[in-house]
Write a protein that holds these residues in place. Structure first.
Motif: not given
Length: 101
Positions: A94-98
């Motif tokens: 899981v990665q943050p979305v800009a």
């Protein structure tokens, strides 16, 4: 004369030759593609790694069900997707979305 081959075969060959490309491609599909695109890419990666039966064995899944799961209309449970990815030497992240500007 060059022999014709399917797109799936060509992608599987690319994935077999360049595992880093395969990983980047899957990430691109997750970011910008449709769920059906992910299932096709996973099927192509399975083909590159010995085929769906070999992947099913390694992931402890039913081969017939795995063929269905990896079809463009497949909709795997998270448990199955995790097992498939683990058998391919991958995992979900899981990665943050800009934020949109």
């Amino acid at each position: 004369m060059q022999k014709d081959r399917s797109h799936d075969d060509a992608m599987a060959e690319l994935f077999a030759q360049d595992p880093a490309f395969a990983t980047a491609y899957l990430n691109d599909v997750l970011t910008e593609g449709e769920p059906a695109d992910l299932m096709v890419a996973l099927r192509q990666l399975a083909q590159a790694r010995g085929g769906v039966p070999a992947l099913a064995d390694k992931a402890h899944l039913n081969p017939t069900q795995l063929y269905r799961t990896l079809s463009p209309t497949g909709n795997p449970e998270l448990r199955s997707l995790t097992a498939i990815l683990a058998a391919l030497g991958l995992r979900l992240a899981v990665q943050p979305v800009a934020p949109a500007a």
